[in-house]
Design a protein around this motif. Structure first.
Motif, PDB file in Angstrom:
ATOM      1  N   LEU A 204       0.069  -6.151   5.492  1.00 15.59           N
ATOM      2  CA  LEU A 204       0.132  -4.977   4.625  1.00 15.59           C
ATOM      3  C   LEU A 204       1.540  -4.411   4.712  1.00 15.59           C
ATOM      4  O   LEU A 204       2.077  -4.234   5.814  1.00 15.59           O
ATOM      5  N   VAL A 205       2.129  -4.155   3.552  1.00 14.83           N
ATOM      6  CA  VAL A 205       3.460  -3.546   3.503  1.00 14.83           C
ATOM      7  C   VAL A 205       3.271  -2.082   3.124  1.00 14.83           C
ATOM      8  O   VAL A 205       2.769  -1.775   2.036  1.00 14.83           O
ATOM      9  N   VAL A 206       3.632  -1.198   4.023  1.00 13.50           N
ATOM     10  CA  VAL A 206       3.414   0.234   3.814  1.00 13.50           C
ATOM     11  C   VAL A 206       4.627   0.839   3.125  1.00 13.50           C
ATOM     12  O   VAL A 206       5.747   0.786   3.639  1.00 13.50           O
ATOM     13  N   MET A 207       4.394   1.416   1.947  1.00 10.20           N
ATOM     14  CA  MET A 207       5.459   2.059   1.183  1.00 10.20           C
ATOM     15  C   MET A 207       5.560   3.525   1.595  1.00 10.20           C
ATOM     16  O   MET A 207       4.570   4.258   1.517  1.00 10.20           O
ATOM     17  N   THR A 208       6.705   3.936   2.009  1.00  8.59           N
ATOM     18  CA  THR A 208       6.866   5.329   2.425  1.00  8.59           C
ATOM     19  C   THR A 208       7.307   6.213   1.268  1.00  8.59           C
ATOM     20  O   THR A 208       7.238   7.432   1.359  1.00  8.59           O
ATOM     21  N   GLU A 209       7.732   5.612   0.171  1.00  9.25           N
ATOM     22  CA  GLU A 209       8.079   6.383  -1.024  1.00  9.25           C
ATOM     23  C   GLU A 209       6.910   6.310  -2.005  1.00  9.25           C
ATOM     24  O   GLU A 209       6.379   5.236  -2.268  1.00  9.25           O
ATOM     25  N   ALA A 210       6.494   7.466  -2.530  1.00 12.45           N
ATOM     26  CA  ALA A 210       5.325   7.519  -3.412  1.00 12.45           C
ATOM     27  C   ALA A 210       5.566   6.752  -4.713  1.00 12.45           C
ATOM     28  O   ALA A 210       6.682   6.718  -5.229  1.00 12.45           O
ATOM     29  N   TRP A 211       4.513   6.125  -5.222  1.00 13.09           N
ATOM     30  CA  TRP A 211       4.534   5.528  -6.561  1.00 13.09           C
ATOM     31  C   TRP A 211       4.126   6.636  -7.532  1.00 13.09           C
ATOM     32  O   TRP A 211       3.046   7.219  -7.416  1.00 13.09           O
ATOM     33  N   THR A 212       4.998   6.933  -8.486  1.00 14.77           N
ATOM     34  CA  THR A 212       4.745   8.062  -9.390  1.00 14.77           C
ATOM     35  C   THR A 212       4.981   7.651 -10.839  1.00 14.77           C
ATOM     36  O   THR A 212       5.518   6.577 -11.124  1.00 14.77           O
TER      37      THR A 212
ATOM     38  N   VAL B 245       0.828  -1.206   0.000  1.00 15.98           N
ATOM     39  CA  VAL B 245       0.000   0.000   0.000  1.00 15.98           C
ATOM     40  C   VAL B 245       0.859   1.253   0.000  1.00 15.98           C
ATOM     41  O   VAL B 245       1.891   1.321   0.670  1.00 15.98           O
ATOM     42  N   MET B 246       0.421   2.242  -0.781  1.00 18.58           N
ATOM     43  CA  MET B 246       1.064   3.553  -0.801  1.00 18.58           C
ATOM     44  C   MET B 246       0.188   4.520  -0.021  1.00 18.58           C
ATOM     45  O   MET B 246      -1.024   4.592  -0.230  1.00 18.58           O
ATOM     46  N   LEU B 247       0.782   5.248   0.890  1.00 17.99           N
ATOM     47  CA  LEU B 247       0.029   6.169   1.739  1.00 17.99           C
ATOM     48  C   LEU B 247      -0.360   7.438   0.993  1.00 17.99           C
ATOM     49  O   LEU B 247       0.349   7.887   0.088  1.00 17.99           O
TER      50      LEU B 247
END
Length: 564
Positions: free
Chosen positions: A516-524, A473-475
């Motif tokens: 859930l694996v939390v991504m701290t870097e945005a997917w862009t 997941v991306m925050l």
């Protein structure tokens, strides 16, 4: 039986119609920055497009040559397209968020002879993708560097004589090459004729209420096929007024200015609107108000007015699946959202609902002249219609792989058709993965449930050959800020763990996620993990993170934080 398209329904002929019959009617309303807003009448639009067409021909642009546009949506984006058509050329729109390598690839592959450079963020980053020596023209809202480097639109149209007469572009003439990579692969140039757009738009108008009194806000990229068909060709067909958005910061004001009668958005933005409402009014309080007869009507009107959608007669979503829970929420506040389905390859015009809550979870029935079938061996949705692309530019082998000899377009999507002929999308043919237990998992329905958490901006369910799937997941920007403090991170982690538990409770045992694996870097778009319309590139996610799946699976925690 397919209804033949008449010449007077084609794009340029429609442009001449409004030039002759409604010259003083406002066509475009364009924010110019600093609180200044400029209206353009059909007379002005056509005059400027004719003058720019003369200039393009003076640059040596020949019939059939390709001319590219890279810009956010503006009045000058549309005028550039009209000028390209008037000059006899073919337009090549580029997404205004592309990486320089992709810009270079598209401009070189298309053989574009000229590039219009318009309103852009990050032009410094993009500029290296423009081949040396390619003639460029800067729009009035282009970055200062582009204005200094290239001839400017206003100066050109002030000197050029308007193109005379009414050049005709026939139904079989190539109108545009739209480059799409979808969620996999390198960009492919989808070729569409003037006839394709006319056929698709007039079938669309049988279900979408656009007319000369309609208003639309254009903000999703005009380089995307739905915006191109609905806004540009929809306007040419009906004479409606098109408003442009200035920026994300002014989006509320832009919506208030336009008060659109028809509004289209991708699911991710409908989620953002919902979260904005719930930020001001907690969900429990809202649901309570909606149960009180007189108060409910007042609350609904207040919410829709605040969103700028109080005059919206037709709201729609597309480009990615819309969670049923989200459709139901909007229905409760008085906005029934239609959900459409299609691809760049068929102008996005395959199926659409009419916003009836009974159809939620489906994308409705086919447009007239559209046939749809499910391949018996793979479950793939295949569609046949009179506005399917003529092929991929310079890629006949890929065209042959995508369109069957008898004209069926292979969508790559899986689906089912019910007794009422409604299509339900169940995922991608290649997205299914098998766990180490030998069980197949369809990620899309699980992702629809995951993304309903307020902190989750985007997600990807994965886990080929693992014991159980994982949810990456991306925050959202707000949630990422919250996670920056120890207390905020702990609160967010607990909330996500509860959400995981709630989602897993609705799934079959083999579908339930380990964590859930939390991504701290945005997917862009820049890091190539999402498309310009916010669809997750599953294969790129796999390439970037698959090596860590086993470690995350063995962490023994419901929420795992990934940091580089």
């Amino acid at each position: 039986m397919t209804t033949p398209i008449t010449d007077d329904a084609l794009a340029l002929q429609r442009l001449y119609h409004w030039e002759a019959n409604a010259p003083d009617k406002v066509a475009f309303t364009q924010p110019m920055g600093g609180g200044v807003v400029r209206d353009y009448t059909w007379r002005e639009v056509c005059d400027q497009a004719r003058r720019m067409a003369t200039h393009l021909q003076g640059l040596g642009v020949q019939p059939g040559d390709r001319v590219a546009i890279i810009s956010k949506n503006t009045a000058h984006w549309m005028m550039s397209d009209f000028a390209i058509w008037l000059a006899g050329a073919v337009s090549v729109p580029l997404y205004p968020t592309l990486a320089p390598t992709t810009i270079a690839q598209i401009l070189e592959h298309s053989g574009s002879k000229v590039l219009f450079v318009g309103k852009l963020d990050g032009w410094e980053h993009m500029k290296p993708g423009v081949p040396a020596g390619l003639p460029c023209i800067s729009h009035p809202l282009s970055p200062d560097d582009a204005k200094k480097s290239y001839p400017q639109w206003d100066a050109i149209v002030a000197k050029a004589a308007p193109l005379q007469g009414h050049p005709v572009r026939g139904a079989d003439d190539l109108s545009t090459i739209m480059y799409t990579s979808g969620t996999t692969g390198t960009p492919k140039g989808v070729m569409h004729t003037f006839g394709n757009f006319a056929r698709a738009v007039y079938r669309g108008l049988e279900r979408i209420p656009l007319n000369d009194r309609s208003r639309m806000l254009s903000y999703l990229p005009l380089s995307h096929v739905v915006e191109r068909a609905l806004v540009e060709h929809g306007q040419l067909a009906t004479g409606m007024r098109v408003y442009f958005a200035e920026s994300l910061d002014t989006f509320t004001q832009d919506l208030q200015r336009a008060r659109p009668t028809v509004f289209f958005s991708v699911p991710r933005l409908w989620v953002k609107f919902q979260r904005g409402v719930l930020h001001k009014m907690p969900e429990k309080k809202l649901e309570l108000f909606l149960k009180i007869p007189i108060l409910s009507g007042i609350v609904r009107k207040k919410i829709l007015t605040a969103l700028g959608l109080d005059q919206c007669q037709f709201a729609a979503a597309g480009a990615a699946p819309m969670p049923v829970e989200l459709l139901q929420w909007y229905s409760r506040i008085g906005l029934n959202i239609a959900e459409g389905y299609g691809m760049t390859e068929n102008i996005g015009a395959s199926h659409i609902t009419l916003g009836d809550p009974a159809d939620f979870g489906t994308v409705g029935t086919p447009y007239r002249d559209v046939e749809c079938r499910i391949a018996p061996d793979t479950g793939e949705i295949q569609v046949r219609c009179p506005w399917t692309m003529t092929g991929y530019y310079k890629q006949p082998e890929l065209t042959a792989e995508t369109i069957t000899p008898d004209g069926w377009l292979k969508t790559g999507d899986k689906g089912t058709i019910d007794a009422k002929n409604r299509l339900r999308i169940t995922g991608r043919v290649k997205d299914l993965f098998k766990t180490s237990k030998g069980k197949y998992v369809a990620p899309a329905p699980i992702e629809d449930k995951l993304v309903m958490h307020a902190a989750i901006e985007a997600c990807c369910v994965t886990g080929a050959n693992l014991g159980q799937p994982l949810g990456l997941v991306m925050l959202s920007a707000e949630a990422a800020q919250q996670a920056a403090t120890p207390a905020g991170k702990a609160e967010l982690e607990a909330s996500l763990a509860e959400h995981l538990k709630a989602v897993n409770a609705t799934l079959d045992p083999h579908e339930q996620m380990d964590c859930l694996v939390v991504m701290t870097e945005a997917w862009t778009v820049d890091n190539d993990l999402i498309t310009p319309t916010f669809k997750v590139k599953r294969n790129k996610i796999e390439d970037a993170f698959a090596a860590q799946y086993a470690r995350w699976e063995s962490a023994g925690k419901p929420v795992v934080w990934h940091t580089r």
